[in-house]
Design a protein around this motif. Structure first.
Motif, PDB file in Angstrom:
ATOM      1  N   MET A 122       0.646  -1.110   0.020  1.00 43.88           N
ATOM      2  CA  MET A 122      -0.112   0.066  -0.126  1.00 43.88           C
ATOM      3  C   MET A 122       0.938   1.391   0.020  1.00 43.88           C
ATOM      4  SD  MET A 122      -3.090   0.886  -0.245  1.00 43.88           S
ATOM      5  CE  MET A 122      -4.458   1.576   0.377  1.00 43.88           C
ATOM      6  N   ARG A 123       1.969   1.185   0.762  1.00 43.74           N
ATOM      7  CA  ARG A 123       3.065   2.442   0.679  1.00 43.74           C
ATOM      8  C   ARG A 123       3.300   2.590  -0.532  1.00 43.74           C
ATOM      9  NH1 ARG A 123       7.272   2.221   5.327  1.00 43.74           N
ATOM     10  NH2 ARG A 123       8.594   2.291   3.359  1.00 43.74           N
ATOM     11  N   LEU A 124       3.846   1.401  -1.405  1.00 41.25           N
ATOM     12  CA  LEU A 124       4.453   1.756  -2.514  1.00 41.25           C
ATOM     13  C   LEU A 124       3.297   2.403  -3.607  1.00 41.25           C
ATOM     14  CD1 LEU A 124       6.466   1.073  -4.654  1.00 41.25           C
ATOM     15  CD2 LEU A 124       5.635  -1.155  -4.934  1.00 41.25           C
ATOM     16  N   TYR A 125       1.967   1.872  -3.417  1.00 38.75           N
ATOM     17  CA  TYR A 125       0.951   2.575  -4.315  1.00 38.75           C
ATOM     18  C   TYR A 125       0.951   3.991  -3.910  1.00 38.75           C
ATOM     19  CZ  TYR A 125      -3.897   3.164  -6.053  1.00 38.75           C
ATOM     20  OH  TYR A 125      -4.669   3.778  -6.706  1.00 38.75           O
ATOM     21  N   LYS A 126       0.913   4.373  -2.736  1.00 38.49           N
ATOM     22  CA  LYS A 126       0.800   5.941  -2.423  1.00 38.49           C
ATOM     23  C   LYS A 126       1.919   6.484  -2.967  1.00 38.49           C
ATOM     24  CE  LYS A 126      -1.760   5.449   1.779  1.00 38.49           C
ATOM     25  NZ  LYS A 126      -1.732   5.640   3.411  1.00 38.49           N
ATOM     26  N   MET A 127       3.080   6.016  -2.913  1.00 39.98           N
ATOM     27  CA  MET A 127       4.567   6.798  -3.427  1.00 39.98           C
ATOM     28  C   MET A 127       4.389   6.819  -4.791  1.00 39.98           C
ATOM     29  SD  MET A 127       7.365   4.917  -0.974  1.00 39.98           S
ATOM     30  CE  MET A 127       8.689   5.122  -2.417  1.00 39.98           C
ATOM     31  N   GLU A 128       3.903   5.852  -5.546  1.00 39.26           N
ATOM     32  CA  GLU A 128       3.717   5.969  -6.991  1.00 39.26           C
ATOM     33  C   GLU A 128       2.697   7.038  -7.382  1.00 39.26           C
ATOM     34  OE1 GLU A 128       5.519   4.891  -9.431  1.00 39.26           O
ATOM     35  OE2 GLU A 128       6.707   3.873  -7.982  1.00 39.26           O
ATOM     36  N   LEU A 129       1.572   7.132  -6.674  1.00 42.28           N
ATOM     37  CA  LEU A 129       0.681   8.077  -6.815  1.00 42.28           C
ATOM     38  C   LEU A 129       1.130   9.576  -6.312  1.00 42.28           C
ATOM     39  CD1 LEU A 129      -2.640   6.741  -5.622  1.00 42.28           C
ATOM     40  CD2 LEU A 129      -2.141   7.365  -7.976  1.00 42.28           C
ATOM     41  N   PHE A 130       2.065   9.635  -5.486  1.00 45.15           N
ATOM     42  CA  PHE A 130       2.554  11.131  -5.331  1.00 45.15           C
ATOM     43  C   PHE A 130       3.605  11.423  -6.438  1.00 45.15           C
ATOM     44  CE2 PHE A 130       6.226  13.416  -3.258  1.00 45.15           C
ATOM     45  CZ  PHE A 130       5.421  14.398  -2.750  1.00 45.15           C
ATOM     46  N   LYS A 131       4.331  10.451  -6.765  1.00 44.32           N
ATOM     47  CA  LYS A 131       5.270  10.919  -7.750  1.00 44.32           C
ATOM     48  C   LYS A 131       4.421  11.334  -9.088  1.00 44.32           C
ATOM     49  CE  LYS A 131       7.856   7.200  -8.111  1.00 44.32           C
ATOM     50  NZ  LYS A 131       8.714   6.272  -8.679  1.00 44.32           N
ATOM     51  N   LEU A 132       3.354  10.684  -9.418  1.00 45.89           N
ATOM     52  CA  LEU A 132       2.726  10.926 -10.608  1.00 45.89           C
ATOM     53  C   LEU A 132       1.847  12.536 -10.432  1.00 45.89           C
ATOM     54  CD1 LEU A 132       1.471   9.804 -13.237  1.00 45.89           C
ATOM     55  CD2 LEU A 132      -0.321   9.021 -11.878  1.00 45.89           C
ATOM     56  N   PHE A 133       1.637  12.661  -9.369  1.00 45.76           N
ATOM     57  CA  PHE A 133       0.846  14.022  -9.166  1.00 45.76           C
ATOM     58  C   PHE A 133       1.888  15.070  -8.887  1.00 45.76           C
ATOM     59  CE2 PHE A 133      -2.865  11.568  -7.886  1.00 45.76           C
ATOM     60  CZ  PHE A 133      -3.784  12.093  -8.581  1.00 45.76           C
ATOM     61  N   GLN A 134       3.175  14.818  -8.841  1.00 50.77           N
ATOM     62  CA  GLN A 134       4.265  15.706  -8.842  1.00 50.77           C
ATOM     63  C   GLN A 134       4.909  16.076 -10.145  1.00 50.77           C
ATOM     64  OE1 GLN A 134       5.209  17.489  -6.105  1.00 50.77           O
ATOM     65  NE2 GLN A 134       3.551  16.292  -5.150  1.00 50.77           N
ATOM     66  N   ASN A 135       4.367  15.491 -11.141  1.00 54.99           N
ATOM     67  CA  ASN A 135       4.764  15.468 -12.574  1.00 54.99           C
ATOM     68  C   ASN A 135       4.025  16.703 -13.451  1.00 54.99           C
ATOM     69  OD1 ASN A 135       5.169  15.351 -15.470  1.00 54.99           O
ATOM     70  ND2 ASN A 135       5.303  13.227 -15.294  1.00 54.99           N
ATOM     71  N   LYS A 136       4.676  17.776 -13.710  1.00 58.35           N
ATOM     72  CA  LYS A 136       3.869  18.975 -14.470  1.00 58.35           C
ATOM     73  C   LYS A 136       2.898  18.601 -15.590  1.00 58.35           C
ATOM     74  CE  LYS A 136       6.650  22.878 -13.393  1.00 58.35           C
ATOM     75  NZ  LYS A 136       7.626  23.935 -13.954  1.00 58.35           N
ATOM     76  N   ILE A 137       3.415  17.647 -16.377  1.00 57.75           N
ATOM     77  CA  ILE A 137       2.785  17.244 -17.643  1.00 57.75           C
ATOM     78  C   ILE A 137       1.591  16.629 -17.171  1.00 57.75           C
ATOM     79  CG2 ILE A 137       2.803  15.441 -19.512  1.00 57.75           C
ATOM     80  CD1 ILE A 137       5.841  16.259 -19.984  1.00 57.75           C
ATOM     81  N   PHE A 138       1.506  15.719 -16.199  1.00 57.58           N
ATOM     82  CA  PHE A 138       0.373  15.277 -15.600  1.00 57.58           C
ATOM     83  C   PHE A 138      -0.741  16.000 -15.067  1.00 57.58           C
ATOM     84  CE2 PHE A 138      -2.398  13.256 -12.196  1.00 57.58           C
ATOM     85  CZ  PHE A 138      -2.678  12.096 -12.944  1.00 57.58           C
ATOM     86  N   LYS A 139      -0.153  17.018 -14.497  1.00 55.39           N
ATOM     87  CA  LYS A 139      -0.895  18.110 -13.933  1.00 55.39           C
ATOM     88  C   LYS A 139      -1.741  18.850 -15.262  1.00 55.39           C
ATOM     89  CE  LYS A 139       1.209  19.125  -9.618  1.00 55.39           C
ATOM     90  NZ  LYS A 139       2.018  19.961  -8.824  1.00 55.39           N
ATOM     91  N   ILE A 140      -0.873  19.159 -16.254  1.00 56.21           N
ATOM     92  CA  ILE A 140      -1.377  20.062 -17.402  1.00 56.21           C
ATOM     93  C   ILE A 140      -2.510  18.983 -17.903  1.00 56.21           C
ATOM     94  CG2 ILE A 140      -0.814  20.897 -19.516  1.00 56.21           C
ATOM     95  CD1 ILE A 140       1.936  21.969 -18.284  1.00 56.21           C
TER      96      ILE A 140
END
Length: 156
Positions: free
Chosen positions: A1-19
């Motif tokens: 579960m921690r790994l899942y949260k970490m991957e989501l956190f990394k994804l949401f830190q990506n500028k292209i993902f936010k745009i």
């Protein structure tokens, strides 16, 4: 579960993902606006409204009748706004209708614009599928014009 949260956190830190998420949300909003609001129509007291004006007018006329749905309320709606009868080829909906008389026609008559059938018979609430469904669950239908775009008969 921690790994899942970490991957989501990394994804949401990506500028292209936010745009990308912002762009997708904007496109969905534009589609919703043009597809739903743009196609809305209302005829009240002989005046034709379309688009957002129609949404505002439909909200306004529905406020008077909002609440528990009864045969008396349906009769008042039909008496005040009549039943729509004008159809145009390749055009969806009644051309002389509004939210309330379209609702009355759809649920309380044999008329259907989808099939090009003009209303000739009226039914009471107990005779309709809507009335039968609410009788089965022991509740009263509630009429409201919600979110400005669609009829919503909800269970309270």
């Amino acid at each position: 579960m921690r790994l899942y949260k970490m991957e989501l956190f990394k994804l949401f830190q990506n500028k292209i993902f936010k745009i990308g998420m912002l762009a997708a949300t904007g496109l969905l909003f534009l589609y919703f606006w043009f597809a739903e609001v743009g196609g809305e129509i209302a005829t009240v007291d002989g005046k034709f409204y379309s688009g957002y004006e129609a949404v505002q007018m439909n909200r306004k006329i529905t406020e008077e009748f909002e609440g528990d749905l009864t045969d008396e309320k349906v009769n008042q709606i039909i008496e005040k706004y009549g039943l729509p009868t004008k159809l145009e080829e390749n055009m969806p909906g009644w051309r002389d209708g509004n939210f309330l008389n379209d609702f009355g026609t759809r649920y309380f008559t044999n008329g259907a614009w989808e099939n090009g059938v003009l209303p000739t018979e009226r039914y009471s609430l107990g005779e309709t599928e809507l009335g039968k469904a609410y009788d089965e669950i022991g509740k009263t239908p509630y009429l409201a014009y919600t979110t400005g775009w669609k009829v919503f008969v909800e269970m309270l």
